[in-house]
Scaffold this active site. Structure first.
Site, mmCIF file in Angstrom:
data_model
loop_
_atom_site.group_PDB
_atom_site.id
_atom_site.type_symbol
_atom_site.label_atom_id
_atom_site.label_comp_id
_atom_site.label_asym_id
_atom_site.label_seq_id
_atom_site.Cartn_x
_atom_site.Cartn_y
_atom_site.Cartn_z
ATOM 1 N N ARG A 135 6.771 102.624 84.252
ATOM 2 C CA ARG A 135 6.175 103.876 83.781
ATOM 3 C C ARG A 135 7.197 104.910 83.345
ATOM 4 O O ARG A 135 6.822 106.011 82.951
ATOM 5 C CB ARG A 135 5.323 104.488 84.900
ATOM 6 C CG ARG A 135 4.166 103.600 85.282
ATOM 7 C CD ARG A 135 2.889 104.343 85.146
ATOM 8 N NE ARG A 135 1.773 103.433 85.267
ATOM 9 C CZ ARG A 135 0.567 103.813 85.596
ATOM 10 N NH1 ARG A 135 0.335 105.063 85.852
ATOM 11 N NH2 ARG A 135 -0.405 102.943 85.657
ATOM 12 N N ARG A 153 -17.249 77.746 83.526
ATOM 13 C CA ARG A 153 -16.709 78.666 84.522
ATOM 14 C C ARG A 153 -15.342 79.162 84.078
ATOM 15 O O ARG A 153 -14.598 78.424 83.431
ATOM 16 C CB ARG A 153 -16.571 77.978 85.881
ATOM 17 C CG ARG A 153 -17.900 77.594 86.508
ATOM 18 C CD ARG A 153 -18.775 78.814 86.740
ATOM 19 N NE ARG A 153 -20.035 78.461 87.344
ATOM 20 C CZ ARG A 153 -20.253 78.450 88.651
ATOM 21 N NH1 ARG A 153 -19.291 78.756 89.490
ATOM 22 N NH2 ARG A 153 -21.436 78.135 89.122
ATOM 23 N N GLU A 197 -3.668 85.086 77.709
ATOM 24 C CA GLU A 197 -4.429 86.342 77.772
ATOM 25 C C GLU A 197 -4.508 87.063 76.420
ATOM 26 O O GLU A 197 -5.426 87.838 76.182
ATOM 27 C CB GLU A 197 -3.826 87.279 78.827
ATOM 28 C CG GLU A 197 -2.401 87.698 78.517
ATOM 29 C CD GLU A 197 -1.755 88.544 79.606
ATOM 30 O OE1 GLU A 197 -2.416 88.892 80.596
ATOM 31 O OE2 GLU A 197 -0.558 88.867 79.440
ATOM 32 N N THR A 202 11.484 87.806 82.182
ATOM 33 C CA THR A 202 10.039 87.874 81.971
ATOM 34 C C THR A 202 9.436 86.487 82.129
ATOM 35 O O THR A 202 10.037 85.497 81.705
ATOM 36 C CB THR A 202 9.640 88.410 80.580
ATOM 37 O OG1 THR A 202 8.219 88.250 80.411
ATOM 38 C CG2 THR A 202 10.330 87.686 79.435
ATOM 39 N N ILE A 203 8.276 86.454 82.733
ATOM 40 C CA ILE A 203 7.573 85.165 82.790
ATOM 41 C C ILE A 203 7.079 84.777 81.395
ATOM 42 O O ILE A 203 6.815 83.616 81.133
ATOM 43 C CB ILE A 203 6.376 85.176 83.778
ATOM 44 C CG1 ILE A 203 5.280 86.137 83.320
ATOM 45 C CG2 ILE A 203 6.833 85.463 85.193
ATOM 46 C CD1 ILE A 203 3.941 85.890 83.997
ATOM 47 N N ASP A 204 6.954 85.757 80.503
ATOM 48 C CA ASP A 204 6.369 85.497 79.176
ATOM 49 C C ASP A 204 7.294 84.673 78.280
ATOM 50 O O ASP A 204 6.830 84.061 77.318
ATOM 51 C CB ASP A 204 6.054 86.813 78.455
ATOM 52 C CG ASP A 204 5.135 87.706 79.259
ATOM 53 O OD1 ASP A 204 4.464 87.206 80.175
ATOM 54 O OD2 ASP A 204 5.098 88.919 78.971
ATOM 55 N N ASP A 264 11.416 93.276 77.386
ATOM 56 C CA ASP A 264 11.721 93.852 76.077
ATOM 57 C C ASP A 264 11.759 95.385 76.107
ATOM 58 O O ASP A 264 12.633 95.992 75.480
ATOM 59 C CB ASP A 264 10.746 93.331 75.013
ATOM 60 C CG ASP A 264 9.294 93.519 75.420
ATOM 61 O OD1 ASP A 264 9.030 93.920 76.574
ATOM 62 O OD2 ASP A 264 8.408 93.270 74.585
ATOM 63 N N GLN A 287 0.728 84.532 89.191
ATOM 64 C CA GLN A 287 1.729 83.874 88.322
ATOM 65 C C GLN A 287 3.100 84.534 88.411
ATOM 66 O O GLN A 287 4.086 83.995 87.945
ATOM 67 C CB GLN A 287 1.277 83.950 86.859
ATOM 68 C CG GLN A 287 0.019 83.195 86.574
ATOM 69 C CD GLN A 287 -0.637 83.666 85.285
ATOM 70 O OE1 GLN A 287 -0.412 83.109 84.233
ATOM 71 N NE2 GLN A 287 -1.458 84.701 85.368
ATOM 72 N N GLY A 293 1.155 86.204 79.587
ATOM 73 C CA GLY A 293 2.052 85.916 78.459
ATOM 74 C C GLY A 293 1.984 86.961 77.362
ATOM 75 O O GLY A 293 2.666 86.841 76.359
ATOM 76 N N ARG A 294 1.080 87.938 77.539
ATOM 77 C CA ARG A 294 0.863 88.962 76.503
ATOM 78 C C ARG A 294 0.625 88.314 75.140
ATOM 79 O O ARG A 294 -0.269 87.499 75.013
ATOM 80 C CB ARG A 294 2.032 89.941 76.451
ATOM 81 C CG ARG A 294 2.084 90.842 77.654
ATOM 82 C CD ARG A 294 3.025 91.975 77.449
ATOM 83 N NE ARG A 294 4.336 91.481 77.049
ATOM 84 C CZ ARG A 294 5.363 92.253 76.767
ATOM 85 N NH1 ARG A 294 5.221 93.548 76.834
ATOM 86 N NH2 ARG A 294 6.514 91.751 76.437
ATOM 87 N N ASP A 318 9.406 85.730 76.111
ATOM 88 C CA ASP A 318 9.262 86.200 74.720
ATOM 89 C C ASP A 318 10.378 87.143 74.284
ATOM 90 O O ASP A 318 10.212 87.894 73.328
ATOM 91 C CB ASP A 318 7.895 86.892 74.549
ATOM 92 C CG ASP A 318 7.754 88.144 75.413
ATOM 93 O OD1 ASP A 318 8.599 88.365 76.314
ATOM 94 O OD2 ASP A 318 6.800 88.909 75.193
ATOM 95 N N GLY A 334 7.852 94.997 84.588
ATOM 96 C CA GLY A 334 7.137 94.168 85.572
ATOM 97 C C GLY A 334 8.105 93.237 86.283
ATOM 98 O O GLY A 334 9.109 92.830 85.708
HETATM 99 O O1 F6P Z 1 5.213 90.877 80.694
HETATM 100 C C1 F6P Z 1 4.926 90.245 81.883
HETATM 101 C C2 F6P Z 1 3.493 90.389 82.235
HETATM 102 O O2 F6P Z 1 3.306 89.704 83.439
HETATM 103 C C3 F6P Z 1 2.498 89.932 81.168
HETATM 104 O O3 F6P Z 1 2.385 88.538 81.092
HETATM 105 C C4 F6P Z 1 1.251 90.661 81.585
HETATM 106 O O4 F6P Z 1 0.388 90.913 80.526
HETATM 107 C C5 F6P Z 1 1.807 91.962 82.098
HETATM 108 O O5 F6P Z 1 3.141 91.736 82.466
HETATM 109 C C6 F6P Z 1 1.048 92.546 83.243
HETATM 110 O O6 F6P Z 1 1.640 93.745 83.601
HETATM 111 P P1 F6P Z 1 1.173 94.641 84.838
HETATM 112 O O7 F6P Z 1 1.700 93.999 86.084
HETATM 113 O O8 F6P Z 1 1.798 95.950 84.584
HETATM 114 O O9 F6P Z 1 -0.310 94.651 84.803
#
Ligand code: F6P
Length: 350
Positions: free
Chosen positions: A73, A266, A222, A126-128, A104, A274, A171-172, A130, A10
């Site tokens: 992919r 809500r 999430e 990664t924004i995560d 990762d 993000q 953030g997975r 991690d 991503g």
């Molecule tokens: O790993 C980065 C991330 O943005 C996660 O925070 C998120 O769950 C995932 O990628 C979303 O991926 P995609 O853009 O493939 O839906």
């Protein structure tokens, strides 16, 4: 020297800053030729490349996304035949080194290729936040800023209407974005993937706040889940190396809370806002440092390494030491402790 460069997985803000810093460093330091590989490993498999010169990387520092394109992919390590093809293509392109900028999944692929003899350097993104062995990845600061702003915005509307506002961030399985943005955006409750919440604890906090103040703001990662429940899956994608797309926990929580509260509840799922748009100044600097360090590793012939930030210093670690691991929040994390001490709830309080 000819160096291949690809961005995999991503996207995230700061990728172009890495492309720019790596290319400029290699041209400036050793007159290397940089070959941009399009759409991540997919471009390596079908040899789609473009020359990156000084001009090609000018003016991209502050641009979101990646000028090279990316894909999550394609996994060249899937079979012996595909990994042989990746190595053969790298040789046919005349690459002396390959720089892989990715998360990762991409680091695991980079490690696999390195073990098969390719001269690889990894750059974590990664924004995560991690990635194992790296205390901050670029993209994270930008995502935190975006989620923080979203929390501030829902707070004023939540306050006006006396509502419970739930904001779901990415953030997975890691709660770094939720924790930092939750603190910066003044959330009352932060629900993290690493800490399973008890619904009754969340209800109690919202009740208390109904007496105290007219509104509550909940920031939820999430990957967060109720005790004993599974994470909320938005979609399953069978042909992807990352087959589970998380999402929707904010809506699930809203449906659980609404019948138990007087206030209206809500939910907002922030999604890809993000990850898009320009990187913050901090991410531009970090991405520039990472790109430059990758160029140094290539010049020194220091392969099979991933660029890192550890103890505040830019350095590198062996790719095989990070492949297959994630960096998650631990129960005694100092920031988590601070948050608890100022009265932020995490849904696990008795
Ligand atoms: O790993 C980065 C991330 O943005 C996660 O925070 C998120 O769950 C995932 O990628 C979303 O991926 P995609 O853009 O493939 O839906």
């Amino acid at each position: 020297m000819r160096v291949g460069l690809l961005t995999g997985g991503g996207d995230c803000p700061g990728l172009n800053a890495v492309i720019r810093a790596l290319t400029k460093s290699l041209i400036h330091q050793c007159q290397a030729e940089v070959l941009g590989i399009e759409d991540g490993f997919a471009g390596l498999m079908d040899m789609r490349t473009r020359r990156l010169d000084w001009k090609a990387v000018s003016g991209i520092l502050a641009t979101g996304g990646t000028i090279l394109g990316t894909s999550n992919r394609c996994n060249p390590m899937q079979t012996q035949e595909t990994s042989d093809r990746a190595l053969a293509n790298a040789a046919a392109l005349g690459l002396d080194a390959l720089v892989v900028v990715g998360g990762d999944g991409s680091m695991a692929i980079a490690d696999g290729l390195a073990q098969q003899g390719l001269s690889v350097v990894g750059v974590p993104k990664t924004i995560d936040n991690d990635i194992a062995g790296c205390e901050r990845s670029f993209g994270f600061d930008t995502a935190v800023a975006i989620v923080t702003e979203a929390l501030e915005r829902v707070q004023t509307t939540g306050q006006s209407h006396g509502r419970v506002m739930i904001v779901e961030c990415m953030g997975r399985y890691a709660g770094w974005v939720a924790l930092q943005a939750g603190i910066a955006g003044a959330a009352d409750l932060i629900l993290l993937p690493e800490i399973d919440y008890a619904l009754e604890a969340v209800v109690r906090v919202c009740h208390e706040r109904e007496q105290l103040q007219r509104f509550s703001v909940i920031c939820i990662g999430e990957g967060a889940k109720e005790r004993g429940a599974a994470p909320s899956v938005a979609q399953r994608v069978c042909d992807s190396p990352d087959p589970v797309r998380l999402g929707g926990i904010a809506h699930r929580l809203r449906d659980q809370l609404q019948p138990r509260l007087r206030s209206e509840v809500r939910s907002t799922v922030l999604g890809h806002v993000q990850r898009g748009g320009p990187p913050t100044a901090n991410d531009r600097v970090l991405a520039t440092q990472f790109g430059n360090m990758a160029a140094r590793l290539v010049q020194d012939g220091n392969f099979g390494r991933m660029v890192t930030l550890a103890g505040g210093q830019i350095g590198s670690v062996a790719l095989h030491s990070v492949a297959g691991h994630n960096r998650l929040l631990v129960a005694d994390d100092a920031l988590l402790r601070t948050a608890r001490q100022i009265g932020i709830y995490f849904g696990d309080e008795a």
